[in-house]
Design a protein around this motif. Structure first.
Motif, PDB file in Angstrom:
ATOM      1  N   ILE A  28       0.828  -1.196   0.000  1.00 32.26           N
ATOM      2  CA  ILE A  28       0.000   0.000   0.000  1.00 32.26           C
ATOM      3  C   ILE A  28       0.867   1.252   0.000  1.00 32.26           C
ATOM      4  O   ILE A  28       0.498   2.282  -0.569  1.00 32.26           O
ATOM      5  N   TRP A  29       2.057   1.162   0.639  1.00 28.03           N
ATOM      6  CA  TRP A  29       2.943   2.323   0.674  1.00 28.03           C
ATOM      7  C   TRP A  29       3.501   2.626  -0.713  1.00 28.03           C
ATOM      8  O   TRP A  29       3.642   3.798  -1.097  1.00 28.03           O
ATOM      9  N   ARG A  30       3.822   1.603  -1.480  1.00 26.05           N
ATOM     10  CA  ARG A  30       4.284   1.836  -2.851  1.00 26.05           C
ATOM     11  C   ARG A  30       3.167   2.425  -3.717  1.00 26.05           C
ATOM     12  O   ARG A  30       3.412   3.288  -4.561  1.00 26.05           O
ATOM     13  N   ILE A  31       1.965   1.924  -3.511  1.00 26.75           N
ATOM     14  CA  ILE A  31       0.842   2.467  -4.273  1.00 26.75           C
ATOM     15  C   ILE A  31       0.629   3.943  -3.933  1.00 26.75           C
ATOM     16  O   ILE A  31       0.427   4.784  -4.830  1.00 26.75           O
ATOM     17  N   LEU A  32       0.676   4.281  -2.645  1.00 29.14           N
ATOM     18  CA  LEU A  32       0.518   5.683  -2.245  1.00 29.14           C
ATOM     19  C   LEU A  32       1.653   6.542  -2.804  1.00 29.14           C
ATOM     20  O   LEU A  32       1.424   7.690  -3.226  1.00 29.14           O
ATOM     21  N   ALA A  33       2.875   6.005  -2.822  1.00 29.87           N
ATOM     22  CA  ALA A  33       4.004   6.758  -3.376  1.00 29.87           C
ATOM     23  C   ALA A  33       3.804   7.018  -4.870  1.00 29.87           C
ATOM     24  O   ALA A  33       4.094   8.119  -5.365  1.00 29.87           O
ATOM     25  N   CYS A  34       3.317   6.017  -5.583  1.00 26.89           N
ATOM     26  CA  CYS A  34       3.074   6.210  -7.023  1.00 26.89           C
ATOM     27  C   CYS A  34       1.982   7.251  -7.249  1.00 26.89           C
ATOM     28  O   CYS A  34       2.089   8.096  -8.163  1.00 26.89           O
ATOM     29  N   LEU A  35       0.931   7.221  -6.422  1.00 24.41           N
ATOM     30  CA  LEU A  35      -0.120   8.222  -6.560  1.00 24.41           C
ATOM     31  C   LEU A  35       0.410   9.630  -6.264  1.00 24.41           C
ATOM     32  O   LEU A  35       0.067  10.596  -6.959  1.00 24.41           O
ATOM     33  N   GLY A  36       1.254   9.718  -5.221  1.00 30.85           N
ATOM     34  CA  GLY A  36       1.862  11.018  -4.941  1.00 30.85           C
ATOM     35  C   GLY A  36       2.763  11.486  -6.064  1.00 30.85           C
ATOM     36  O   GLY A  36       2.809  12.689  -6.382  1.00 30.85           O
ATOM     37  N   LEU A  37       3.475  10.548  -6.676  1.00 34.19           N
ATOM     38  CA  LEU A  37       4.340  10.910  -7.805  1.00 34.19           C
ATOM     39  C   LEU A  37       3.520  11.399  -8.988  1.00 34.19           C
ATOM     40  O   LEU A  37       3.909  12.355  -9.681  1.00 34.19           O
ATOM     41  N   ILE A  38       2.366  10.769  -9.221  1.00 33.20           N
ATOM     42  CA  ILE A  38       1.491  11.232 -10.305  1.00 33.20           C
ATOM     43  C   ILE A  38       1.016  12.659 -10.026  1.00 33.20           C
ATOM     44  O   ILE A  38       0.945  13.509 -10.934  1.00 33.20           O
TER      45      ILE A  38
END
Length: 266
Positions: free
Chosen positions: A247-257
């Motif tokens: 979930i942390w990687r998913i949140l990081a990718c969303l923040g990067l977007i």
């Protein structure tokens, strides 16, 4: 002999047998009673012997205690003090464990990061990213002067020369074993398409960097690279080690977007 006399003889015989049986029973009872008395006497003797032995052992222990010299206070006090200090220190350590656990974990990770040479690797990765940004600008300049196709060709010809020099330095100076043809035949098919993908990446940069700007082009490229890298880690594509997406990687990718959107719009 008359019948009456015979009956009398029979009665006397029965009486004699009966008396014999009674006598035998009385003798057997007497024998049993004597055996019980002997067993009781033996049990009492064993009990008294064990009691005497216990008394003797207790007397010996008391005698040894009386003969032992008394312990001095100087020998006891330091031991008690040391035990008390250990308990106090243990309580202090347990009390500070929660406060220190986070900072100790962070400091340990930082020390491990620098001691393993990861700091040097991160430095080269940062400079590599900077080089990619500069490369996008130089490719755009070459496109304006000589055209898109020549820009890509010049890029890869010069890159080929640099790679040949790096290969010679690696084999001749660093003594890295040269690749064998038999091993090259065993390599999977996807290990040969890296050059094609690199060409595609460079051409796309050349086509877009002039109109959209280096910041927008590189931010979109980096964002897509990180998301695709997380997908490859999750499924273990191209033979890399699997690393489950969290979930942390998913949140990081969303923040990067979100960051890419801000860079692109503003």
């Amino acid at each position: 002999m008359s019948r009456r006399d015979e009956e009398k003889d029979d009665e006397s015989s029965v009486s004699t047998v009966h008396d014999s049986i009674l006598d035998l029973q009385q003798r057997q009872r007497a024998v049993d009673e004597r055996q019980q008395e002997q067993q009781q006497q033996q049990l009492e003797t064993d009990t008294s012997t064990a009691t005497m032995n216990d008394d003797d052992n207790l007397s010996n222990d008391e005698e040894q205690l009386r003969q032992r010299p008394p312990a001095t206070d100087t020998a006891v006090v330091p031991e008690v003090a040391a035990t008390t200090n250990d308990k106090d220190q243990r309580i202090i350590d347990e009390g500070n464990y929660i406060d220190k656990s986070s900072s100790n974990s962070i400091s340990h990770r930082i020390q491990h990061f620098f001691h393993d040479g990861k700091a040097v690797a991160v430095f080269f990765m940062i400079t590599g990213g900077m080089a990619v940004a500069v490369q996008s600008g130089t490719n755009g300049s070459m496109r304006v002067i000589a055209g898109r196709s020549f820009s890509a060709t010049a890029n890869f010809v010069i890159g080929l020369m640099a790679n040949l020099l790096a290969f010679a330095f690696d084999v001749l100076v660093l003594k890295t074993p040269r690749p064998r043809f038999s091993r090259l035949k065993e390599s999977p098919w996807y290990s040969w398409i890296g050059g094609i993908l690199g060409t595609y990446y460079v051409i796309i940069n050349i086509f877009t960097v002039i109109n959209m700007g280096a910041g927008t082009v590189l931010s979109v490229n980096v964002c897509s690279q990180i998301i695709m890298a997380c997908i490859m880690d999750h499924f273990g594509l191209t033979g890399i080690a699997k690393r489950r997406i969290t979930i942390w990687r998913i949140l990081a990718c969303l923040g990067l977007i979100g960051c890419v959107a801000v860079i692109t719009i503003f």
